[in-house]
Design a protein around this motif. Structure first.
Motif, PDB file in Angstrom:
ATOM      1  N   UNK A   1       8.115 -10.913  17.820  1.00  0.00           N
ATOM      2  CA  UNK A   1       8.740 -10.558  16.549  1.00  0.00           C
ATOM      3  C   UNK A   1       9.531 -11.736  15.997  1.00  0.00           C
ATOM      4  N   UNK A   2       9.662 -11.753  14.680  1.00  0.00           N
ATOM      5  CA  UNK A   2      10.481 -12.776  14.026  1.00  0.00           C
ATOM      6  C   UNK A   2      11.943 -12.382  14.180  1.00  0.00           C
ATOM      7  N   UNK A   3      12.752 -13.311  14.661  1.00  0.00           N
ATOM      8  CA  UNK A   3      14.166 -13.013  14.886  1.00  0.00           C
ATOM      9  C   UNK A   3      15.056 -13.496  13.756  1.00  0.00           C
ATOM     10  N   UNK A   4      14.470 -14.176  12.766  1.00  0.00           N
ATOM     11  CA  UNK A   4      15.260 -14.647  11.638  1.00  0.00           C
ATOM     12  C   UNK A   4      15.426 -13.502  10.635  1.00  0.00           C
ATOM     13  N   UNK A   5      16.556 -13.424   9.953  1.00  0.00           N
ATOM     14  CA  UNK A   5      16.783 -12.342   8.981  1.00  0.00           C
ATOM     15  C   UNK A   5      15.663 -12.272   7.944  1.00  0.00           C
ATOM     16  N   UNK A   6      15.210 -11.066   7.671  1.00  0.00           N
ATOM     17  CA  UNK A   6      14.106 -10.854   6.740  1.00  0.00           C
ATOM     18  C   UNK A   6      14.408 -11.431   5.364  1.00  0.00           C
ATOM     19  N   UNK A   7      15.641 -11.261   4.902  1.00  0.00           N
ATOM     20  CA  UNK A   7      15.998 -11.711   3.556  1.00  0.00           C
ATOM     21  C   UNK A   7      15.982 -13.239   3.429  1.00  0.00           C
ATOM     22  N   UNK A   8      15.962 -13.932   4.554  1.00  0.00           N
ATOM     23  CA  UNK A   8      15.942 -15.394   4.525  1.00  0.00           C
ATOM     24  C   UNK A   8      14.542 -15.979   4.402  1.00  0.00           C
ATOM     25  N   UNK A   9      13.506 -15.145   4.527  1.00  0.00           N
ATOM     26  CA  UNK A   9      12.132 -15.653   4.602  1.00  0.00           C
ATOM     27  C   UNK A   9      11.156 -14.806   3.779  1.00  0.00           C
ATOM     28  N   UNK A  10      11.631 -14.184   2.724  1.00  0.00           N
ATOM     29  CA  UNK A  10      10.781 -13.316   1.910  1.00  0.00           C
ATOM     30  C   UNK A  10       9.692 -14.102   1.178  1.00  0.00           C
ATOM     31  N   UNK A  11       8.550 -13.457   1.000  1.00  0.00           N
ATOM     32  CA  UNK A  11       7.495 -13.948   0.107  1.00  0.00           C
ATOM     33  C   UNK A  11       7.446 -13.013  -1.086  1.00  0.00           C
ATOM     34  N   UNK A  12       7.812 -13.527  -2.248  1.00  0.00           N
ATOM     35  CA  UNK A  12       7.905 -12.696  -3.452  1.00  0.00           C
ATOM     36  C   UNK A  12       6.747 -12.983  -4.400  1.00  0.00           C
ATOM     37  N   UNK A  13       6.000 -11.940  -4.703  1.00  0.00           N
ATOM     38  CA  UNK A  13       4.927 -12.049  -5.693  1.00  0.00           C
ATOM     39  C   UNK A  13       5.527 -11.819  -7.076  1.00  0.00           C
ATOM     40  N   UNK A  14       5.391 -12.815  -7.946  1.00  0.00           N
ATOM     41  CA  UNK A  14       5.855 -12.694  -9.325  1.00  0.00           C
ATOM     42  C   UNK A  14       4.620 -12.611 -10.218  1.00  0.00           C
ATOM     43  N   UNK A  15       4.268 -11.421 -10.670  1.00  0.00           N
ATOM     44  CA  UNK A  15       3.023 -11.243 -11.434  1.00  0.00           C
ATOM     45  C   UNK A  15       3.129 -11.797 -12.854  1.00  0.00           C
ATOM     46  N   UNK A  16       1.995 -12.119 -13.411  1.00  0.00           N
ATOM     47  CA  UNK A  16       1.904 -12.539 -14.811  1.00  0.00           C
ATOM     48  C   UNK A  16       1.600 -11.312 -15.682  1.00  0.00           C
ATOM     49  N   UNK A  17       1.910 -11.430 -16.955  1.00  0.00           N
ATOM     50  CA  UNK A  17       1.574 -10.373 -17.900  1.00  0.00           C
ATOM     51  C   UNK A  17       0.968 -11.015 -19.147  1.00  0.00           C
ATOM     52  N   UNK A  18      -0.334 -10.912 -19.343  1.00  0.00           N
ATOM     53  CA  UNK A  18      -1.338 -10.231 -18.513  1.00  0.00           C
ATOM     54  C   UNK A  18      -1.592 -10.985 -17.203  1.00  0.00           C
ATOM     55  N   UNK A  19      -2.253 -10.316 -16.223  1.00  0.00           N
ATOM     56  CA  UNK A  19      -2.466 -10.918 -14.904  1.00  0.00           C
ATOM     57  C   UNK A  19      -3.247 -12.227 -14.960  1.00  0.00           C
ATOM     58  N   UNK A  20      -2.917 -13.122 -14.015  1.00  0.00           N
ATOM     59  CA  UNK A  20      -3.659 -14.369 -13.840  1.00  0.00           C
ATOM     60  C   UNK A  20      -4.155 -14.410 -12.393  1.00  0.00           C
ATOM     61  N   UNK A  21      -5.443 -14.214 -12.241  1.00  0.00           N
ATOM     62  CA  UNK A  21      -6.051 -14.282 -10.913  1.00  0.00           C
ATOM     63  C   UNK A  21      -6.751 -15.635 -10.798  1.00  0.00           C
ATOM     64  N   UNK A  22      -6.235 -16.445  -9.893  1.00  0.00           N
ATOM     65  CA  UNK A  22      -6.709 -17.822  -9.802  1.00  0.00           C
ATOM     66  C   UNK A  22      -8.060 -17.883  -9.097  1.00  0.00           C
ATOM     67  N   UNK A  23      -9.076 -18.284  -9.865  1.00  0.00           N
ATOM     68  CA  UNK A  23     -10.417 -18.461  -9.324  1.00  0.00           C
ATOM     69  C   UNK A  23     -11.222 -19.310 -10.312  1.00  0.00           C
ATOM     70  N   UNK A  24     -12.514 -19.419 -10.083  1.00  0.00           N
ATOM     71  CA  UNK A  24     -13.332 -20.289 -10.952  1.00  0.00           C
ATOM     72  C   UNK A  24     -13.476 -19.746 -12.373  1.00  0.00           C
ATOM     73  N   UNK A  25     -13.061 -18.493 -12.594  1.00  0.00           N
ATOM     74  CA  UNK A  25     -13.143 -17.909 -13.931  1.00  0.00           C
ATOM     75  C   UNK A  25     -11.832 -18.043 -14.712  1.00  0.00           C
ATOM     76  N   UNK A  26     -10.807 -18.633 -14.109  1.00  0.00           N
ATOM     77  CA  UNK A  26      -9.517 -18.768 -14.775  1.00  0.00           C
ATOM     78  C   UNK A  26      -9.658 -19.614 -16.044  1.00  0.00           C
TER      79      UNK A  26
END
Length: 528
Positions: free
Chosen positions: A321-346
């Motif tokens: 298990x990770x012993x470091x505080x969860x709030x110190x290592x968060x991965x936050x998804x910040x969505x676009x409006x409208x969505x931007x899905x990065x691929x060859x069709x972008x």
């Protein structure tokens, strides 16, 4: 809390003041394991290197520590050189002291059979280091050198009781890279022996084997003649061509012996030959009958082990298990409006949205240093050319990564490292990096023939590789329990990706993922 005496009591470096949570358990699991393999999924900041070096010391075994990058190799040497660990690298890492014209040891006169007195006198920098490694109890090197030396070199490093495969999530690719033969079509030697363009695309594996065998003999004769020239005093140009000829001959020998499970990728500039899967070749190339082997990484999983040909009966997997505080290592998804899905069709408009989001995140964080992961050189160029904050940005090329990283770590805020390839093997603790922006989920290039072949066998292969990259990228900062950094991802593919392929990630990673419609307010940095 542990009853184990401090690391220094066992002769480990003084910089390791105490044991971290679960390190004692991991050490004794290695020592007491009765199977040949043990796989430890240890989160970033766990202190994997102290664990496996301590296990080697406690057991008293001669140990080989394998790493994926020269940066990590240097880091291990810095940590454990004081206790006698020795680092060894390829010949091209050492200047030749015999000719002293900038030639490296991989192109020195000795490659032509010239007897070099410096070797016996201990003044050849490469062989001097080899002798130190041969006598050392703990040897540090990289996968490429270990496999190349074991297969081709006369100067072996001796027998080892214990092997550590660090950054184990990348070991299948390291073995594949070692086995892969690449012919540069513009090479002065290769271009004279390649079949015509029309014939190239019609050749079967059997035809390629026959072609390689016929030209291998021709190249061998030229090597013999040129070696005589070098022995008679031929200069740097002759030595360079001789080195190139020997390299081509080695490649031809591999092609002439390739099995039917290989794939051939004929590109505009290079032709590559590689086994579709590394598993059948791992024992003879990497493991080499070493008695006890540790596979360790923050993201190694059962699928990784299977790709190495390690059986369930011969291995145990432990996840910590990770012993470091969860709030110190968060991965936050910040969505676009409208969505931007990065691929060859972008679209171009979506790319502008994407760049705007990067600038918005950076805007509130100009009092600290951060990293932008672009996952390609084209997107890297877009960011450093058009970002509103480009004046604070630094980037790197393929050959100067280590130099640029060290420069970035010394820079005052605001400094922003824009990188297409910084997912593994690098540490950015504390104020060297307080935020990361991950621009895209890093899927392998499916235009590659080998990737296509693997995907045909295993439709989840590319998603597995992408998950490995994502987990490793998020682990670059936050190296201690008091450290912290913000991780942002702005590729709107992340939602379905985690739902479908979260099984390839450790629990400590998936539990740290969040979604926020707005860019969070940046935490204040405490001034010391």
């Amino acid at each position: 809390m542990t009853d184990l005496l401090p690391p220094v009591a066992f002769g480990l470096p003084e910089k390791f003041v105490d044991w971290r949570t679960d390190q004692d358990e991991a050490i004794f699991s290695i020592i007491n394991n009765e199977k040949r393999f043990i796989t430890q999924v240890a989160p970033c900041g766990f202190g994997k290197s102290l664990v496996y070096v301590a296990a080697a010391v406690f057991k008293g075994e001669r140990s080989i520590l394998l790493t994926s990058t020269k940066g990590l190799q240097t880091q291990l040497l810095n940590d454990f050189e004081t206790m006698g660990a020795v680092d060894i690298r390829g010949r091209n890492a050492y200047p030749c002291n015999l000719v002293k014209d900038g030639t490296r040891c991989d192109q020195g006169p000795c490659i032509a059979g010239v007897k070099c007195g410096l070797k016996d006198e201990g003044r050849c920098l490469y062989f001097k280091q080899v002798k130190k490694a041969q006598k050392a109890k703990i040897v540090i090197t990289n996968y490429a050198y270990w496999m190349t030396n074991s297969k081709y070199a006369l100067e072996g490093l001796g027998d080892f009781d214990f092997m550590v495969c660090d950054e184990a999530h990348g070991v299948p690719n390291s073995v594949s890279a070692f086995l892969t033969v690449t012919l540069e079509r513009s090479d002065v030697v290769v271009e004279t022996i390649l079949p015509s363009e029309n014939v190239l695309h019609q050749m079967s594996i059997r035809a390629w084997r026959q072609w390689a065998l016929s030209y291998e003999q021709r190249i061998a004769k030229e090597i013999e003649l040129l070696s005589a020239t070098v022995r008679e005093g031929g200069g740097k140009t002759s030595r360079r061509r001789l080195s190139k000829l020997k390299s081509v001959k080695t490649n031809l020998a591999t092609i002439s012996n390739m099995q039917d499970d290989w794939a051939i990728d004929i590109g505009k500039f290079v032709i590559s030959f590689a086994p579709v899967w590394p598993a059948p070749y791992c024992e003879e190339s990497l493991f080499l009958n070493v008695n006890r082997i540790l596979l360790t990484s923050a993201s190694v999983c059962e699928k990784t082990v299977n790709m190495l040909g390690v059986s369930f009966e011969d291995n145990i997997i432990q996840e910590y298990a990770h012993t470091f505080p969860l709030e110190n290592r968060l991965l936050t998804h910040i969505p676009h409006n409208p969505p931007v899905r990065m691929n060859r069709h972008t679209t171009d408009m979506q790319m502008r949205q994407w760049l705007t989001k990067i600038d918005q995140i950076i805007k509130g964080r100009l009092d600290r240093n951060g990293i932008v992961h672009t996952v390609s050189y084209d997107r890297r160029n877009l960011v450093i050319t058009h970002s509103k904050h480009k004046e604070y940005m630094v980037t790197h090329k393929r050959l100067d990564t280590e130099k640029v990283v060290e420069r970035f770590k010394r820079m005052k805020s605001p400094a922003i490292l824009v990188s297409p390839s910084m997912s593994t093997g690098w540490d950015f603790p504390d104020d060297t990096c307080r935020y990361q922006i991950i621009g895209k989920i890093a899927y392998p290039d499916t235009r590659n023939v080998i990737v296509k072949a693997r995907t045909k066998d295993d439709p989840e292969y590319t998603s597995y590789e992408a998950m490995q990259q994502l987990v490793q990228t998020c682990g670059r900062p936050v190296r201690s329990a008091t450290d912290w950094a913000e991780n942002f991802i702005i590729d709107d593919n992340i939602g379905w990706f985690i739902k479908r392929y979260g099984k390839f990630a450790p629990k400590w990673f998936t539990e740290a993922i969040r979604k926020s419609a707005r860019i969070p307010t940046s935490p204040k940095i405490k001034k010391v």
